[in-house]
Design a protein around this motif. Sequence first.
Motif, PDB file in Angstrom:
ATOM      1  N   ASP A  72       0.834  -1.205   0.000  1.00  0.00           N
ATOM      2  CA  ASP A  72       0.000   0.000   0.000  1.00  0.00           C
ATOM      3  C   ASP A  72       0.866   1.252   0.000  1.00  0.00           C
ATOM      4  O   ASP A  72       1.899   1.319   0.686  1.00  0.00           O
ATOM      5  N   ARG A  73       0.414   2.244  -0.746  1.00  0.00           N
ATOM      6  CA  ARG A  73       1.041   3.562  -0.696  1.00  0.00           C
ATOM      7  C   ARG A  73       0.195   4.427   0.230  1.00  0.00           C
ATOM      8  O   ARG A  73      -1.010   4.558   0.034  1.00  0.00           O
ATOM      9  N   VAL A  74       0.845   4.972   1.240  1.00  0.00           N
ATOM     10  CA  VAL A  74       0.116   5.658   2.304  1.00  0.00           C
ATOM     11  C   VAL A  74       0.709   7.041   2.549  1.00  0.00           C
ATOM     12  O   VAL A  74       1.794   7.376   2.066  1.00  0.00           O
ATOM     13  N   ARG A  75      -0.052   7.836   3.334  1.00  0.00           N
ATOM     14  CA  ARG A  75       0.433   9.126   3.801  1.00  0.00           C
ATOM     15  C   ARG A  75       0.500   9.059   5.320  1.00  0.00           C
ATOM     16  O   ARG A  75      -0.412   8.539   5.972  1.00  0.00           O
ATOM     17  N   VAL A  76       1.591   9.568   5.873  1.00  0.00           N
ATOM     18  CA  VAL A  76       1.824   9.439   7.311  1.00  0.00           C
ATOM     19  C   VAL A  76       2.177  10.793   7.915  1.00  0.00           C
ATOM     20  O   VAL A  76       2.737  11.677   7.249  1.00  0.00           O
ATOM     21  N   VAL A  77       1.814  10.928   9.192  1.00  0.00           N
ATOM     22  CA  VAL A  77       2.182  12.116   9.962  1.00  0.00           C
ATOM     23  C   VAL A  77       2.855  11.649  11.241  1.00  0.00           C
ATOM     24  O   VAL A  77       2.853  10.466  11.567  1.00  0.00           O
ATOM     25  N   GLY A  78       3.395  12.596  11.978  1.00  0.00           N
ATOM     26  CA  GLY A  78       4.031  12.254  13.236  1.00  0.00           C
ATOM     27  C   GLY A  78       5.531  12.091  13.072  1.00  0.00           C
ATOM     28  O   GLY A  78       6.156  12.684  12.191  1.00  0.00           O
ATOM     29  N   ASP A  79       6.099  11.256  13.909  1.00  0.00           N
ATOM     30  CA  ASP A  79       7.543  11.069  13.940  1.00  0.00           C
ATOM     31  C   ASP A  79       7.980  10.091  12.854  1.00  0.00           C
ATOM     32  O   ASP A  79       7.766   8.881  12.960  1.00  0.00           O
ATOM     33  N   VAL A  80       8.562  10.608  11.798  1.00  0.00           N
ATOM     34  CA  VAL A  80       9.034   9.765  10.688  1.00  0.00           C
ATOM     35  C   VAL A  80      10.555   9.747  10.651  1.00  0.00           C
ATOM     36  O   VAL A  80      11.155   9.508   9.600  1.00  0.00           O
ATOM     37  N   SER A  81      11.172   9.977  11.798  1.00  0.00           N
ATOM     38  CA  SER A  81      12.638   9.975  11.861  1.00  0.00           C
ATOM     39  C   SER A  81      13.209   8.572  11.760  1.00  0.00           C
ATOM     40  O   SER A  81      14.367   8.392  11.372  1.00  0.00           O
ATOM     41  N   GLY A  82      12.407   7.569  12.149  1.00  0.00           N
ATOM     42  CA  GLY A  82      12.893   6.197  12.117  1.00  0.00           C
ATOM     43  C   GLY A  82      13.737   5.824  13.312  1.00  0.00           C
ATOM     44  O   GLY A  82      14.254   4.697  13.373  1.00  0.00           O
ATOM     45  N   THR A  83      13.883   6.719  14.276  1.00  0.00           N
ATOM     46  CA  THR A  83      14.672   6.406  15.462  1.00  0.00           C
ATOM     47  C   THR A  83      13.951   5.382  16.330  1.00  0.00           C
ATOM     48  O   THR A  83      12.719   5.253  16.291  1.00  0.00           O
ATOM     49  N   GLU A  84      14.703   4.638  17.132  1.00  0.00           N
ATOM     50  CA  GLU A  84      14.132   3.592  17.968  1.00  0.00           C
ATOM     51  C   GLU A  84      13.087   4.168  18.923  1.00  0.00           C
ATOM     52  O   GLU A  84      13.322   5.178  19.587  1.00  0.00           O
ATOM     53  N   GLY A  85      11.929   3.524  18.955  1.00  0.00           N
ATOM     54  CA  GLY A  85      10.849   3.973  19.817  1.00  0.00           C
ATOM     55  C   GLY A  85       9.926   4.995  19.203  1.00  0.00           C
ATOM     56  O   GLY A  85       8.889   5.335  19.784  1.00  0.00           O
ATOM     57  N   SER A  86      10.252   5.514  18.015  1.00  0.00           N
ATOM     58  CA  SER A  86       9.392   6.507  17.359  1.00  0.00           C
ATOM     59  C   SER A  86       8.193   5.809  16.720  1.00  0.00           C
ATOM     60  O   SER A  86       8.248   4.633  16.357  1.00  0.00           O
ATOM     61  N   LEU A  87       7.099   6.565  16.568  1.00  0.00           N
ATOM     62  CA  LEU A  87       5.876   5.988  16.023  1.00  0.00           C
ATOM     63  C   LEU A  87       5.134   7.054  15.226  1.00  0.00           C
ATOM     64  O   LEU A  87       4.823   8.131  15.743  1.00  0.00           O
ATOM     65  N   ALA A  88       4.867   6.750  13.975  1.00  0.00           N
ATOM     66  CA  ALA A  88       4.106   7.645  13.107  1.00  0.00           C
ATOM     67  C   ALA A  88       2.675   7.123  12.975  1.00  0.00           C
ATOM     68  O   ALA A  88       2.345   6.045  13.483  1.00  0.00           O
ATOM     69  N   ARG A  89       1.817   7.898  12.281  1.00  0.00           N
ATOM     70  CA  ARG A  89       0.430   7.491  12.072  1.00  0.00           C
ATOM     71  C   ARG A  89       0.102   7.503  10.588  1.00  0.00           C
ATOM     72  O   ARG A  89       0.396   8.476   9.891  1.00  0.00           O
ATOM     73  N   ILE A  90      -0.513   6.410  10.131  1.00  0.00           N
ATOM     74  CA  ILE A  90      -1.013   6.347   8.756  1.00  0.00           C
ATOM     75  C   ILE A  90      -2.376   7.025   8.735  1.00  0.00           C
ATOM     76  O   ILE A  90      -3.310   6.596   9.423  1.00  0.00           O
ATOM     77  N   VAL A  91      -2.509   8.099   7.947  1.00  0.00           N
ATOM     78  CA  VAL A  91      -3.759   8.857   7.927  1.00  0.00           C
ATOM     79  C   VAL A  91      -4.519   8.699   6.617  1.00  0.00           C
ATOM     80  O   VAL A  91      -5.676   9.093   6.516  1.00  0.00           O
ATOM     81  N   GLU A  92      -3.867   8.117   5.610  1.00  0.00           N
ATOM     82  CA  GLU A  92      -4.539   7.979   4.319  1.00  0.00           C
ATOM     83  C   GLU A  92      -3.919   6.830   3.540  1.00  0.00           C
ATOM     84  O   GLU A  92      -2.703   6.629   3.581  1.00  0.00           O
ATOM     85  N   VAL A  93      -4.767   6.063   2.854  1.00  0.00           N
ATOM     86  CA  VAL A  93      -4.312   4.989   1.978  1.00  0.00           C
ATOM     87  C   VAL A  93      -4.664   5.373   0.547  1.00  0.00           C
ATOM     88  O   VAL A  93      -5.836   5.603   0.232  1.00  0.00           O
ATOM     89  N   SER A  94      -3.668   5.460  -0.310  1.00  0.00           N
ATOM     90  CA  SER A  94      -3.899   5.874  -1.697  1.00  0.00           C
ATOM     91  C   SER A  94      -4.635   4.780  -2.468  1.00  0.00           C
ATOM     92  O   SER A  94      -4.606   3.600  -2.104  1.00  0.00           O
ATOM     93  N   GLU A  95      -5.273   5.184  -3.536  1.00  0.00           N
ATOM     94  CA  GLU A  95      -6.011   4.227  -4.379  1.00  0.00           C
ATOM     95  C   GLU A  95      -5.046   3.176  -4.918  1.00  0.00           C
ATOM     96  O   GLU A  95      -3.951   3.492  -5.380  1.00  0.00           O
ATOM     97  N   ARG A  96      -5.471   1.925  -4.874  1.00  0.00           N
ATOM     98  CA  ARG A  96      -4.617   0.825  -5.309  1.00  0.00           C
ATOM     99  C   ARG A  96      -4.725   0.604  -6.808  1.00  0.00           C
ATOM    100  O   ARG A  96      -5.815   0.672  -7.377  1.00  0.00           O
ATOM    101  N   THR A  97      -3.593   0.311  -7.442  1.00  0.00           N
ATOM    102  CA  THR A  97      -3.606   0.020  -8.876  1.00  0.00           C
ATOM    103  C   THR A  97      -3.970  -1.442  -9.133  1.00  0.00           C
ATOM    104  O   THR A  97      -4.642  -1.757 -10.123  1.00  0.00           O
ATOM    105  N   THR A  98      -3.517  -2.350  -8.286  1.00  0.00           N
ATOM    106  CA  THR A  98      -3.888  -3.758  -8.370  1.00  0.00           C
ATOM    107  C   THR A  98      -4.102  -4.291  -6.956  1.00  0.00           C
ATOM    108  O   THR A  98      -3.538  -3.763  -5.994  1.00  0.00           O
ATOM    109  N   VAL A  99      -4.911  -5.323  -6.862  1.00  0.00           N
ATOM    110  CA  VAL A  99      -5.168  -5.967  -5.574  1.00  0.00           C
ATOM    111  C   VAL A  99      -5.167  -7.477  -5.786  1.00  0.00           C
ATOM    112  O   VAL A  99      -5.984  -8.003  -6.547  1.00  0.00           O
ATOM    113  N   LEU A 100      -4.240  -8.179  -5.144  1.00  0.00           N
ATOM    114  CA  LEU A 100      -4.207  -9.637  -5.196  1.00  0.00           C
ATOM    115  C   LEU A 100      -5.026 -10.163  -4.032  1.00  0.00           C
ATOM    116  O   LEU A 100      -4.722  -9.898  -2.875  1.00  0.00           O
TER     117      LEU A 100
END
Length: 329
Positions: A72-100
């Motif tokens: 899935d291609r998504v949009r996220v907010v919050g802490d996107v630093s990737g440091t240990e213990g950090s947590l972001a939020r997925i706020v939107e899921v883009s339209e899918r081109t294919t779905v298996l």
Amino acid sequence: MTGRYTEHDHEHYERPRRHTRPRTKERPTYDDARDGTVMTVDRGRFTLLVDGVTVTAMKARPLGRKGVVVGDRVRVVGDVSGTEGSLARIVEVSERTTVLRRTADDDDPVERVVVANADQLVVVTALADPEPRPRLIDRALVAAYDAKMRPLLCLTKSDLADPETLLSTYRSLGVPWVVTRKGGDLAELQGALQGRTSVLVGHSGVGKSTLVNALVPHAHREIGHVNAVTGRGRHTSTSALMLALPDGAGWIIDTPGIRSFGLAHVQPEDLIEAFPDLDEMTEDCPRGCTHGADEPECGLDEAVLRGEADPVRVESFRRLLAARSAPEY
């Protein structure tokens, strides 16, 4: 006659309504959200790739029961630093081109999305140890055609058996294939994966994890072994994982070994659309024709009689059609 209550009675007055505070229609715009891709899912936590950084995220409450899957291609907010213990939020899921998709059983109406936004389904099967399961291969091909994905047969362990026996079954369908062997050159497979997002599926023990480790050396996927008594492999991968091929050559998604591939969601009219030459021959079929072998006055039979259709190709298509309800063994 007067009413039960007068204007001087307390019951006359309208009781205050609950939740009378007006609700706002304004919703967050998330203008500062970043784009990401879901690489794997584990117990409600999502591993994303955001601008080359590996980020851990959770799903925002407004998404409700909307599923988020690998690819899935998504949009996220919050802490996107990737440091240990950090947590972001997925706020939107883009339209899918294919779905298996697949279902647990053929009579199960609940679909399960396996991956999203992939354009190639690589059906990995061993030529021996364990023995090929053509009906499972057929079902995987049906799922690929239904998802509008390019199918690719990857036949492993060619040092143990001749691939021609199995290939002869699928040649009339025009399914592309590659053949590999233990310690052999993977150049042909790498070429078929070039520039694509490919999903690898197959039952346990066929050598899928071995291929992944050879294609992506840092993947470190656990390799299982085939049980000498049952002839079946042991599950090693427990969740789908998206991996980048070296030098930006594409992406592969490794999936857990499958024992079943339910196709309750696939309709005959959707399947035949994957074969434009045959689809054109069914324009004069009676209403409700499924194009199966037992259908009266099917346009495919008429085309074979007129010499306009390859009978082997028609038979192969009907085998795929029958795979929707036939046992997998």
